[in-house]
Design an enzyme around this catalytic site. Structure first.
Site, PDB file in Angstrom:
ATOM      1  N   GLY A  38       0.811  -1.217   0.000  1.00 15.61           N
ATOM      2  CA  GLY A  38       0.000   0.000   0.000  1.00 15.61           C
ATOM      3  C   GLY A  38       0.846   1.268   0.000  1.00 15.61           C
ATOM      4  O   GLY A  38       0.385   2.324  -0.440  1.00 15.61           O
ATOM      5  N   GLU A  68       2.802  -8.318  -1.586  1.00 15.17           N
ATOM      6  CA  GLU A  68       1.587  -8.964  -1.066  1.00 15.17           C
ATOM      7  C   GLU A  68       1.558 -10.461  -1.320  1.00 15.17           C
ATOM      8  O   GLU A  68       0.976 -11.229  -0.567  1.00 15.17           O
ATOM      9  CB  GLU A  68       0.331  -8.314  -1.687  1.00 15.17           C
ATOM     10  CG  GLU A  68       0.046  -6.890  -1.205  1.00 15.17           C
ATOM     11  CD  GLU A  68       0.732  -5.813  -2.025  1.00 15.17           C
ATOM     12  OE1 GLU A  68       1.707  -6.105  -2.744  1.00 15.17           O
ATOM     13  OE2 GLU A  68       0.275  -4.647  -1.928  1.00 15.17           O
TER      14      GLU A  68
HETATM   15  N1  DAK Z   1       2.080  -3.630   8.759  1.00 12.04           N
HETATM   16  C1  DAK Z   1       2.212  -3.647  10.114  1.00 12.04           C
HETATM   17  N2  DAK Z   1       3.385  -3.532  10.751  1.00 12.04           N
HETATM   18  C2  DAK Z   1       4.500  -3.441   9.998  1.00 12.04           C
HETATM   19  C3  DAK Z   1       4.445  -3.421   8.586  1.00 12.04           C
HETATM   20  C4  DAK Z   1       3.170  -3.521   7.964  1.00 12.04           C
HETATM   21  N3  DAK Z   1       3.008  -3.467   6.650  1.00 12.04           N
HETATM   22  N4  DAK Z   1       5.713  -3.335   8.138  1.00 12.04           N
HETATM   23  C5  DAK Z   1       6.514  -3.277   9.208  1.00 12.04           C
HETATM   24  N5  DAK Z   1       5.785  -3.337  10.333  1.00 12.04           N
HETATM   25  C6  DAK Z   1       6.238  -3.304  11.707  1.00 12.04           C
HETATM   26  C7  DAK Z   1       6.903  -4.625  12.106  1.00 12.04           C
HETATM   27  O1  DAK Z   1       5.924  -5.550  12.485  1.00 12.04           O
HETATM   28  C8  DAK Z   1       7.757  -4.183  13.256  1.00 12.04           C
HETATM   29  O2  DAK Z   1       6.944  -4.010  14.386  1.00 12.04           O
HETATM   30  P1  DAK Z   1       7.340  -4.680  15.824  1.00 12.04           P
HETATM   31  O3  DAK Z   1       7.524  -6.120  15.561  1.00 12.04           O
HETATM   32  O4  DAK Z   1       8.623  -3.987  16.192  1.00 12.04           O
HETATM   33  O5  DAK Z   1       6.189  -4.335  16.713  1.00 12.04           O
HETATM   34  C9  DAK Z   1       8.227  -2.798  12.838  1.00 12.04           C
HETATM   35  O6  DAK Z   1       7.289  -2.364  11.859  1.00 12.04           O
HETATM   36  C10 DAK Z   1       9.609  -2.801  12.198  1.00 12.04           C
HETATM   37  O7  DAK Z   1       9.613  -3.760  11.171  1.00 12.04           O
HETATM   38  P2  DAK Z   1      10.753  -4.865  11.000  1.00 12.04           P
HETATM   39  O8  DAK Z   1      11.310  -5.277  12.325  1.00 12.04           O
HETATM   40  O9  DAK Z   1      10.194  -5.931  10.129  1.00 12.04           O
HETATM   41  O10 DAK Z   1      11.870  -4.019  10.229  1.00 12.04           O
HETATM   42  P3  DAK Z   1      12.978  -4.548   9.221  1.00 12.04           P
HETATM   43  O11 DAK Z   1      13.885  -3.403   8.978  1.00 12.04           O
HETATM   44  O12 DAK Z   1      13.578  -5.836   9.728  1.00 12.04           O
HETATM   45  O13 DAK Z   1      12.200  -4.937   7.881  1.00 12.04           O
HETATM   46  C11 DAK Z   1      10.561  -4.517   6.114  1.00 12.04           C
HETATM   47  C12 DAK Z   1      11.580  -3.904   7.122  1.00 12.04           C
HETATM   48  C13 DAK Z   1       9.826  -3.353   5.446  1.00 12.04           C
HETATM   49  C14 DAK Z   1      11.337  -5.291   5.034  1.00 12.04           C
HETATM   50  C15 DAK Z   1       9.607  -5.466   6.852  1.00 12.04           C
HETATM   51  O14 DAK Z   1       9.049  -4.781   7.994  1.00 12.04           O
HETATM   52  C16 DAK Z   1       8.459  -5.945   6.005  1.00 12.04           C
HETATM   53  O15 DAK Z   1       8.639  -6.878   5.192  1.00 12.04           O
HETATM   54  N6  DAK Z   1       7.268  -5.381   6.223  1.00 12.04           N
HETATM   55  C17 DAK Z   1       6.048  -5.809   5.542  1.00 12.04           C
HETATM   56  C18 DAK Z   1       6.042  -5.332   4.123  1.00 12.04           C
HETATM   57  C19 DAK Z   1       4.775  -5.787   3.382  1.00 12.04           C
HETATM   58  O16 DAK Z   1       4.544  -7.022   3.282  1.00 12.04           O
HETATM   59  N7  DAK Z   1       3.983  -4.873   2.899  1.00 12.04           N
HETATM   60  C20 DAK Z   1       2.745  -5.172   2.200  1.00 12.04           C
HETATM   61  C21 DAK Z   1       1.621  -5.226   3.185  1.00 12.04           C
HETATM   62  S1  DAK Z   1       0.064  -5.669   2.410  1.00 12.04           S
HETATM   63  C22 DAK Z   1      -6.257  -1.995  -0.071  1.00 12.04           C
HETATM   64  C23 DAK Z   1      -5.359  -1.041   0.272  1.00 12.04           C
HETATM   65  C24 DAK Z   1      -4.039  -1.387   0.488  1.00 12.04           C
HETATM   66  C25 DAK Z   1      -3.641  -2.689   0.429  1.00 12.04           C
HETATM   67  C26 DAK Z   1      -4.548  -3.653   0.055  1.00 12.04           C
HETATM   68  C27 DAK Z   1      -5.858  -3.318  -0.193  1.00 12.04           C
HETATM   69  N8  DAK Z   1      -7.596  -1.691  -0.274  1.00 12.04           N
HETATM   70  C28 DAK Z   1      -8.003  -0.320   0.049  1.00 12.04           C
HETATM   71  C29 DAK Z   1      -8.549  -2.592  -0.783  1.00 12.04           C
HETATM   72  C30 DAK Z   1      -2.264  -2.993   0.732  1.00 12.04           C
HETATM   73  C31 DAK Z   1      -1.828  -4.155   1.239  1.00 12.04           C
HETATM   74  C32 DAK Z   1      -0.458  -4.186   1.753  1.00 12.04           C
HETATM   75  O17 DAK Z   1       0.259  -3.223   1.739  1.00 12.04           O
END
Ligand code: DAK
Length: 257
Positions: free
Chosen positions: A108, A131
């Site tokens: 997002g 995703e």
């Molecule tokens: N959501 C919640 N928390 C998150 C997060 C996320 N997307 N990304 C990071 N955090 C949180 C982690 O959980 C961690 O929190 P604590 O464990 O300390 O409480 C903190 O941020 C620091 O993250 P990391 O410890 O993981 O930090 P690193 O430097 O090791 O890694 C990273 C950074 C960006 C590579 C990693 O955090 C990561 O892979 N994050 C998730 C990335 C991801 O998968 N993003 C896509 C999410 S799904 C829609 C609108 C939008 C969407 C869909 C539909 N509609 C309106 C219909 C969008 C969907 C998405 O975005």
């Protein structure tokens, strides 16, 4: 409105919105999206504001929608709850919106950047649609806007594998307008907003509308819309002033009329 997840600052005629959930890497929960929408609406209604910059932290523009908030939703929550509506409001801002992206712009976060009119990024930026790794797909433009911008092959690779683009590849792929050093990112984005702010606001609005139509319709329809908007500029005093100033070898003084 008092904001808890964003910070606002006005620099000249440019409004700057900073996403401010650093502990969650600016993950976009419902509150962030609601506050961002409200801030954009407020700037849209403020005649002193010519453009808006959206930025995050040095580490993350936004690491995506908030996965922890989404995790327990079921199909009915997501579809009937109309999860998408507040996000769509961001893409409808009438004034030019510039994304100033440093660090992660994932899921997002990448979609939010693509809803903006211009993306500037820092040299540490990383763009991705991961995703697929969560067992889902992009839901806010990450298959549609991305494919139109970077083309089918690269969009497919990003969406099917979750691979991230660094700043240089994002620039080569036309995802961003320009890469700038991290320390200058917000200043450069504000400067860009100020350059736009020196133009005629109603004509800037028409130009924005015309370019956006290119992404939403056929070439034939887009050319018709462009022509009508071009004619419409001739109804403004600013168009007359712009052309008169050129003839008189001086800078135009636009009145936003
Ligand atoms: N959501 C919640 N928390 C998150 C997060 C996320 N997307 N990304 C990071 N955090 C949180 C982690 O959980 C961690 O929190 P604590 O464990 O300390 O409480 C903190 O941020 C620091 O993250 P990391 O410890 O993981 O930090 P690193 O430097 O090791 O890694 C990273 C950074 C960006 C590579 C990693 O955090 C990561 O892979 N994050 C998730 C990335 C991801 O998968 N993003 C896509 C999410 S799904 C829609 C609108 C939008 C969407 C869909 C539909 N509609 C309106 C219909 C969008 C969907 C998405 O975005």
């Amino acid at each position: 409105m008092a904001y808890e997840t964003i910070l606002l600052e006005t620099r000249g005629h440019v409004g700057v919105v900073q996403l401010n959930r650093p502990k969650a890497l600016n993950a976009l929960n419902a509150q962030v999206i609601a506050e961002l929408t409200e801030a954009l609406n407020t700037y849209d209604a403020n005649p002193q504001i010519a453009a808006v910059v959206i930025t995050g932290s040095d580490k993350a523009f936004a690491a995506g929608a908030d996965i922890k908030e989404m995790a327990e939703k079921d199909y009915i929550d997501a579809s009937v709850g109309n999860f998408i509506a507040p996000w769509q409001a961001i893409a409808r801002a009438r004034k030019p919106v510039i994304a100033a992206v440093a660090g992660y712009a994932l899921g997002g976060g990448c979609e939010l950047a693509m809803m903006c009119d211009i993306i500037l990024c820092a040299d540490n930026a990383k763009f991705g649609q991961p995703e697929i790794n969560l067992g889902t797909i992009p839901g806010a433009g990450g298959t549609q806007r991305l494919a139109r911008v970077v083309g089918k092959s690269k969009a497919m690779e990003m969406v099917l594998t979750g691979r991230m683009l660094d700043a240089a590849e994002a620039e080569r792929s036309n995802l961003v307008a320009r890469v700038v050093p991290l320390e200058n990112l917000v200043d450069e984005a504000v400067k860009l907003g100020q350059v736009i702010g020196d133009k005629s606001k109603p004509v800037v609005g028409m130009a924005k509308q015309a370019v956006n139509v290119a992404y939403e319709t056929t070439l034939e329809t887009g050319l018709q819309v462009e022509r009508q908007l071009f004619y419409a500029t001739f109804a403004t005093e600013d168009r007359r002033e712009g052309m008169a100033a050129f003839g008189e070898k001086r800078s135009p003084e636009f009145q936003d009329r």
